[in-house]
Design a protein around this motif. Sequence first.
Motif, PDB file in Angstrom:
ATOM      1  N   GLN A   1      83.607  12.989  -2.215  1.00  0.00           N
ATOM      2  CA  GLN A   1      84.488  11.819  -2.186  1.00  0.00           C
ATOM      3  C   GLN A   1      85.830  12.182  -1.559  1.00  0.00           C
ATOM      4  OE1 GLN A   1      85.799  10.319  -5.994  1.00  0.00           O
ATOM      5  NE2 GLN A   1      86.191   8.291  -5.171  1.00  0.00           N
ATOM      6  N   ALA A   2      86.404  13.321  -1.953  1.00  0.00           N
ATOM      7  CA  ALA A   2      87.688  13.749  -1.387  1.00  0.00           C
ATOM      8  C   ALA A   2      87.568  14.008   0.112  1.00  0.00           C
ATOM      9  CB  ALA A   2      88.189  14.997  -2.100  1.00  0.00           C
ATOM     10  N   GLN A   3      86.476  14.609   0.519  1.00  0.00           N
ATOM     11  CA  GLN A   3      86.264  14.870   1.945  1.00  0.00           C
ATOM     12  C   GLN A   3      86.133  13.553   2.714  1.00  0.00           C
ATOM     13  OE1 GLN A   3      82.727  17.113   2.860  1.00  0.00           O
ATOM     14  NE2 GLN A   3      83.600  17.877   4.756  1.00  0.00           N
ATOM     15  N   SER A   4      85.435  12.599   2.162  1.00  0.00           N
ATOM     16  CA  SER A   4      85.278  11.298   2.811  1.00  0.00           C
ATOM     17  C   SER A   4      86.614  10.585   2.941  1.00  0.00           C
ATOM     18  CB  SER A   4      84.308  10.416   2.025  1.00  0.00           C
ATOM     19  OG  SER A   4      83.026  10.983   2.023  1.00  0.00           O
ATOM     20  N   LEU A   5      87.435  10.658   1.889  1.00  0.00           N
ATOM     21  CA  LEU A   5      88.748  10.027   1.945  1.00  0.00           C
ATOM     22  C   LEU A   5      89.645  10.722   2.971  1.00  0.00           C
ATOM     23  CD1 LEU A   5      89.319   9.406  -1.855  1.00  0.00           C
ATOM     24  CD2 LEU A   5      88.951   7.669  -0.090  1.00  0.00           C
ATOM     25  N   ALA A   6      89.578  12.050   3.047  1.00  0.00           N
ATOM     26  CA  ALA A   6      90.375  12.784   4.037  1.00  0.00           C
ATOM     27  C   ALA A   6      89.945  12.420   5.454  1.00  0.00           C
ATOM     28  CB  ALA A   6      90.248  14.287   3.804  1.00  0.00           C
ATOM     29  N   LEU A   7      88.654  12.347   5.693  1.00  0.00           N
ATOM     30  CA  LEU A   7      88.172  11.963   7.021  1.00  0.00           C
ATOM     31  C   LEU A   7      88.566  10.523   7.366  1.00  0.00           C
ATOM     32  CD1 LEU A   7      84.647  13.649   7.042  1.00  0.00           C
ATOM     33  CD2 LEU A   7      86.684  14.332   8.325  1.00  0.00           C
ATOM     34  N   ALA A   8      88.547   9.644   6.382  1.00  0.00           N
ATOM     35  CA  ALA A   8      88.984   8.267   6.614  1.00  0.00           C
ATOM     36  C   ALA A   8      90.465   8.238   6.969  1.00  0.00           C
ATOM     37  CB  ALA A   8      88.710   7.408   5.379  1.00  0.00           C
TER      38      ALA A   8
ATOM     39  N   TRP B   1      92.044   6.861  10.380  1.00  0.00           N
ATOM     40  CA  TRP B   1      93.115   5.868  10.364  1.00  0.00           C
ATOM     41  C   TRP B   1      94.268   6.327  11.258  1.00  0.00           C
ATOM     42  CZ3 TRP B   1      97.980   6.924   8.073  1.00  0.00           C
ATOM     43  CH2 TRP B   1      98.871   5.844   8.069  1.00  0.00           C
ATOM     44  N   ALA B   2      94.680   7.593  11.128  1.00  0.00           N
ATOM     45  CA  ALA B   2      95.784   8.120  11.936  1.00  0.00           C
ATOM     46  C   ALA B   2      95.425   8.104  13.420  1.00  0.00           C
ATOM     47  CB  ALA B   2      96.136   9.531  11.483  1.00  0.00           C
ATOM     48  N   ARG B   3      94.209   8.493  13.754  1.00  0.00           N
ATOM     49  CA  ARG B   3      93.783   8.471  15.160  1.00  0.00           C
ATOM     50  C   ARG B   3      93.851   7.073  15.743  1.00  0.00           C
ATOM     51  NH1 ARG B   3      88.470  12.336  14.749  1.00  0.00           N
ATOM     52  NH2 ARG B   3      89.575  14.322  14.884  1.00  0.00           N
ATOM     53  N   GLN B   4      93.384   6.106  14.977  1.00  0.00           N
ATOM     54  CA  GLN B   4      93.378   4.726  15.460  1.00  0.00           C
ATOM     55  C   GLN B   4      94.795   4.212  15.671  1.00  0.00           C
ATOM     56  OE1 GLN B   4      90.745   3.013  16.417  1.00  0.00           O
ATOM     57  NE2 GLN B   4      92.029   1.287  17.025  1.00  0.00           N
ATOM     58  N   ILE B   5      95.675   4.470  14.715  1.00  0.00           N
ATOM     59  CA  ILE B   5      97.068   4.031  14.837  1.00  0.00           C
ATOM     60  C   ILE B   5      97.721   4.683  16.047  1.00  0.00           C
ATOM     61  CG2 ILE B   5      99.351   4.221  13.736  1.00  0.00           C
ATOM     62  CD1 ILE B   5      97.669   2.095  12.429  1.00  0.00           C
ATOM     63  N   LEU B   6      97.506   5.995  16.229  1.00  0.00           N
ATOM     64  CA  LEU B   6      98.122   6.700  17.356  1.00  0.00           C
ATOM     65  C   LEU B   6      97.513   6.278  18.690  1.00  0.00           C
ATOM     66  CD1 LEU B   6      98.561  10.237  15.791  1.00  0.00           C
ATOM     67  CD2 LEU B   6     100.306   8.474  16.155  1.00  0.00           C
ATOM     68  N   ARG B   7      96.221   5.958  18.699  1.00  0.00           N
ATOM     69  CA  ARG B   7      95.579   5.475  19.927  1.00  0.00           C
ATOM     70  C   ARG B   7      96.180   4.138  20.346  1.00  0.00           C
ATOM     71  NH1 ARG B   7      90.359   5.498  18.360  1.00  0.00           N
ATOM     72  NH2 ARG B   7      90.206   7.701  18.840  1.00  0.00           N
ATOM     73  N   GLU B   8      96.377   3.255  19.370  1.00  0.00           N
ATOM     74  CA  GLU B   8      96.996   1.958  19.669  1.00  0.00           C
ATOM     75  C   GLU B   8      98.435   2.143  20.131  1.00  0.00           C
ATOM     76  OE1 GLU B   8      96.552  -0.535  16.240  1.00  0.00           O
ATOM     77  OE2 GLU B   8      94.368  -0.445  16.325  1.00  0.00           O
ATOM     78  N   ASP B   9      99.158   3.082  19.540  1.00  0.00           N
ATOM     79  CA  ASP B   9     100.539   3.340  19.925  1.00  0.00           C
ATOM     80  C   ASP B   9     100.618   3.884  21.346  1.00  0.00           C
ATOM     81  OD1 ASP B   9     103.436   3.679  19.328  1.00  0.00           O
ATOM     82  OD2 ASP B   9     102.922   5.797  19.624  1.00  0.00           O
TER      83      ASP B   9
END
Length: 177
Positions: free
Chosen positions: A46-53, A57-65
Amino acid sequence: MIRHARGAALLMAMLIAALAATVAVALAADQQRWLADVTHRRDQVQAQSLALAGVQWARQILREDARGTAVDHLRETWAFPLPATPIANGSIQGRIEDAQARFNLNALARDDTAGAIERARLARLFAGQGVAPAALGAIADWVDVDAIPRADGAEDEAYAQSAPPSLAANAPLIRAA
């Protein structure tokens, strides 16, 4: 003789009951250990899944930026933290921090353009805070790999005369306290 047989039968029944209780306790302990292992593995996944999520999320935000302007500022989407989201044993939240906006004290020892820029930035900060600019040379000498003192710097010879005597690190800073 019948009395001895009854006593022996009773003793044998007690030994069998004790053996059965020992086996039952051992099986229960093994089951508890197995259950704890399964629980820990579940929490790890569960912790690994949350970290990957969070990374996604960070990749998507930075890609949009990156599709927008080339100038970054704290009013852009990436600068707003992800609100706390409740989960089973607490909550999770995320944020992106601009590490380039921080001072790289290890770059002070560089003799190239990047080092000059960092020294100028830190000199402005020191001037604004009333810190002597001579500290720049000392920091640069602390993190550079040579033993040659800079102007306003300090190497092993200067630190050997301090109380208690010491040596310059001549290695990058790991953290600044």
